[in-house]
Enzyme design. Sequence first.
Site, PDB file in Angstrom:
ATOM      1  CB  ALA A  10      -0.914  -0.035   1.212  1.00  0.00           C
ATOM      2  NE  ARG A  15      10.397   7.562  -1.596  1.00  0.00           N
ATOM      3  CZ  ARG A  15      10.919   6.707  -0.710  1.00  0.00           C
ATOM      4  NH1 ARG A  15      12.206   6.745  -0.429  1.00  0.00           N
ATOM      5  NH2 ARG A  15      10.144   5.812  -0.117  1.00  0.00           N
ATOM      6  CE  LYS A  22       7.086   1.924  -3.743  1.00  0.00           C
ATOM      7  NZ  LYS A  22       8.076   2.367  -2.750  1.00  0.00           N
ATOM      8  CB  THR A  74       6.172  -0.003   6.865  1.00  0.00           C
ATOM      9  OG1 THR A  74       7.012   0.707   7.784  1.00  0.00           O
ATOM     10  CG2 THR A  74       6.606   0.330   5.461  1.00  0.00           C
ATOM     11  CG  ASP A 100       9.481  -1.046  -2.262  1.00  0.00           C
ATOM     12  OD1 ASP A 100       9.724  -2.016  -1.511  1.00  0.00           O
ATOM     13  OD2 ASP A 100       9.736   0.134  -1.955  1.00  0.00           O
ATOM     14  CD  GLU A 151      13.152   3.934   8.071  1.00  0.00           C
ATOM     15  OE1 GLU A 151      13.171   4.135   6.845  1.00  0.00           O
ATOM     16  OE2 GLU A 151      13.387   2.806   8.571  1.00  0.00           O
ATOM     17  NE  ARG A 328      -5.901  -2.074 -36.738  1.00  0.00           N
ATOM     18  CZ  ARG A 328      -6.932  -1.517 -37.358  1.00  0.00           C
ATOM     19  NH1 ARG A 328      -6.810  -1.111 -38.612  1.00  0.00           N
ATOM     20  NH2 ARG A 328      -8.075  -1.361 -36.734  1.00  0.00           N
ATOM     21  NE  ARG A 438      -9.418  -2.923 -65.118  1.00  0.00           N
ATOM     22  CZ  ARG A 438      -9.086  -3.628 -66.210  1.00  0.00           C
ATOM     23  NH1 ARG A 438      -9.529  -3.274 -67.410  1.00  0.00           N
ATOM     24  NH2 ARG A 438      -8.346  -4.703 -66.098  1.00  0.00           N
TER      25      ARG A 438
HETATM   26  C1  UD1 Z   1      11.388   0.924   4.162  1.00  0.00           C
HETATM   27  C2  UD1 Z   1      11.966   0.784   5.574  1.00  0.00           C
HETATM   28  C3  UD1 Z   1      13.480   1.028   5.504  1.00  0.00           C
HETATM   29  C4  UD1 Z   1      14.108   0.080   4.509  1.00  0.00           C
HETATM   30  C5  UD1 Z   1      13.428   0.141   3.150  1.00  0.00           C
HETATM   31  C6  UD1 Z   1      13.947  -0.978   2.265  1.00  0.00           C
HETATM   32  C7  UD1 Z   1      10.240   1.504   7.152  1.00  0.00           C
HETATM   33  C8  UD1 Z   1       9.780   2.592   8.033  1.00  0.00           C
HETATM   34  N1  UD1 Z   1      11.353   1.736   6.458  1.00  0.00           N
HETATM   35  O1  UD1 Z   1      11.614   2.275   3.787  1.00  0.00           O
HETATM   36  O2  UD1 Z   1      14.061   0.848   6.777  1.00  0.00           O
HETATM   37  O3  UD1 Z   1      15.493   0.365   4.377  1.00  0.00           O
HETATM   38  O4  UD1 Z   1      12.002  -0.009   3.296  1.00  0.00           O
HETATM   39  O5  UD1 Z   1      13.361  -0.926   1.001  1.00  0.00           O
HETATM   40  O6  UD1 Z   1       9.637   0.453   7.108  1.00  0.00           O
HETATM   41  N2  UD1 Z   1       3.747   0.675   2.439  1.00  0.00           N
HETATM   42  C9  UD1 Z   1       2.467   0.386   2.867  1.00  0.00           C
HETATM   43  N3  UD1 Z   1       1.783   1.334   3.585  1.00  0.00           N
HETATM   44  C10 UD1 Z   1       2.320   2.531   3.940  1.00  0.00           C
HETATM   45  C11 UD1 Z   1       3.644   2.808   3.493  1.00  0.00           C
HETATM   46  C12 UD1 Z   1       4.339   1.862   2.763  1.00  0.00           C
HETATM   47  O7  UD1 Z   1       1.952  -0.694   2.579  1.00  0.00           O
HETATM   48  O8  UD1 Z   1       1.642   3.326   4.579  1.00  0.00           O
HETATM   49  C13 UD1 Z   1       4.454  -0.336   1.622  1.00  0.00           C
HETATM   50  C14 UD1 Z   1       4.871   0.195   0.260  1.00  0.00           C
HETATM   51  O9  UD1 Z   1       3.986  -0.210  -0.754  1.00  0.00           O
HETATM   52  C15 UD1 Z   1       6.236  -0.423   0.033  1.00  0.00           C
HETATM   53  C16 UD1 Z   1       6.712  -0.818   1.411  1.00  0.00           C
HETATM   54  O10 UD1 Z   1       5.639  -0.685   2.287  1.00  0.00           O
HETATM   55  O11 UD1 Z   1       6.158  -1.574  -0.783  1.00  0.00           O
HETATM   56  C17 UD1 Z   1       7.868   0.039   1.889  1.00  0.00           C
HETATM   57  O12 UD1 Z   1       7.442   1.392   1.904  1.00  0.00           O
HETATM   58  P1  UD1 Z   1       8.377   2.572   1.428  1.00  0.00           P
HETATM   59  O13 UD1 Z   1       7.652   3.832   1.592  1.00  0.00           O
HETATM   60  O14 UD1 Z   1       8.965   2.273   0.115  1.00  0.00           O
HETATM   61  O15 UD1 Z   1       9.500   2.480   2.560  1.00  0.00           O
HETATM   62  P2  UD1 Z   1      10.973   2.965   2.485  1.00  0.00           P
HETATM   63  O16 UD1 Z   1      11.021   4.425   2.696  1.00  0.00           O
HETATM   64  O17 UD1 Z   1      11.621   2.436   1.260  1.00  0.00           O
HETATM   65 CA    CA Z   2      10.978   1.308  -0.505  1.00  0.00          CA
END
Ligand code: UD1
Ligand code: CA
Length: 457
Positions: A10, A15, A22, A74, A100, A151, A328, A438
């Site tokens: 989620a 970014r 994403k 997260t 991701d 973080e 096509r 023709r």
């Molecule tokens: C996160 C970690 C970081 C780690 C990095 C590795 C945390 C706080 N940080 O950071 O320590 O080094 O991953 O890739 O966990 N997501 C949700 N709901 C939310 C926010 C995010 O489901 O509210 C999901 C996103 O879809 C994503 C994953 O969690 O797949 C990670 O979220 P992201 O925002 O990319 O975290 P990072 O800043 O990369």
């Molecule tokens: Ca990430």
Amino acid sequence: MKKVAIVLAAGIGKRMYSQTPKVLHRICGREMVFYAIDTVKNISDKVVVVISKNISEDIFKGLEVAVQESPLGTGDSIKAGLSKIYEFPYDTLVIVSTGDNPLIKEGEIKSLLEFHLRNKNGVTVLSANAFEPAGLGRVIRKGKRFIKVVEERDATPTEKLVREINTGIYIFNKEFLEEGLSKISNKNAQGEYYLTDVFEALKEKTKIGVMVLPRKLPIYGVNNRKELSIATSLIQNEIIENLMIKGITIINPQSVSIDYGVEIGIDTIIYPGTIIQGKTRIESGCEIGPFARIIDSTLGSGTKVQFSVIINSVTGVNCSVGPFAYIRSGNVLDKSVKIGTFVEVKNSKFNENAKVPHLSYIGDATLGKNVNIGAGTITCNFSGLEGNKKNPTHIEDDVFIGSNTTLVAPVTIKKRAYTAAGSVITENVPEDSLAIGRAKQVNKTEWVKRRKSSNDK
Ligand code: UD1
Ligand code: CA
């Protein structure tokens, strides 16, 4: 011991600067979240994918989906996931991964599980030594002992120098995950609930271990389009290398794109500049390219395609397409069909050995066996009267269509008939006949001389 996996997918993906969530951005034709799902699905009794409200559940058939109501971080996301595994006992192992993270492999998660069990940990973090740690959570240790994950935005300048990063992949004994989550807050630089804060909360309760990923990856997580492109090129290389190992010749691998899941038979040669996408199957001994784009299609063995586009169509064996053909949607070519130069075909059926060698448009037509279509032939399929209605053209076996014939549909040309070059055919043509549609040619003899003498006067 039971194992469940929760894939966090989620959040908004700020970014990416995108209208598309994403984790639905595609890598080699496939939404990136499915790579993360693949790494856990064979080793888990259940997989829960946590998605945001703007993602459709339909694409996750066969998987459990939990919805995170708002992107609060997260730590909040994992809570949504936990709600779908309440029936699992407290000692269940929970594999937590992120949507991701497409480059991590199933074998690496297996090693992490083994490491977790071997060390009798309550929690295990998968870390890695990054070339470039910027943007990632850092693993902070005292000596060898794990202290916490911080973080980037909350890290001190000294902590930022640490190159050991958190991959975002963990194993939890379920009871500790639940307990840790009940203790985290959102008092940090991003105002989010960080899953990474549970470690601090749990360190008195259980043993927290860290396993360092033995390989170095260029990225850990796809957060922007640059990382998307890095992940794509790595996964693309894997797909292409795998095909080459299985007996497909790829002349210039850097110049071709082949989607995940494309099937190609042995001894097929892929020439430079070729793009093969979607649900495509190319049988053995084909020659594809240079410069072909094939989408959602099946090509029979021995087929040759050069400088052409084929979409959602099927060819039999030994067909020939191009150069410069546009196949096509909705065409079916039987064996040994030729669609040649500057030919566009759509929603048509071509029986064995039918040939459209040059400069034609064939739409909503059926061509019988051995039909030959002369250069410049057009099927006028668009009625122009009844909305978007298209009318059919039927050309039966062994018909010869003369060059520059205009076939005004609906129309049928019966077996073995001919049309004279330049004809406009508006009526059905019976078997074995010649249709001439023709104006009859008139030769005005001596006309040039007469004009000259009248000019001289
Ligand atoms: C996160 C970690 C970081 C780690 C990095 C590795 C945390 C706080 N940080 O950071 O320590 O080094 O991953 O890739 O966990 N997501 C949700 N709901 C939310 C926010 C995010 O489901 O509210 C999901 C996103 O879809 C994503 C994953 O969690 O797949 C990670 O979220 P992201 O925002 O990319 O975290 P990072 O800043 O990369
Ligand atoms: Ca990430």
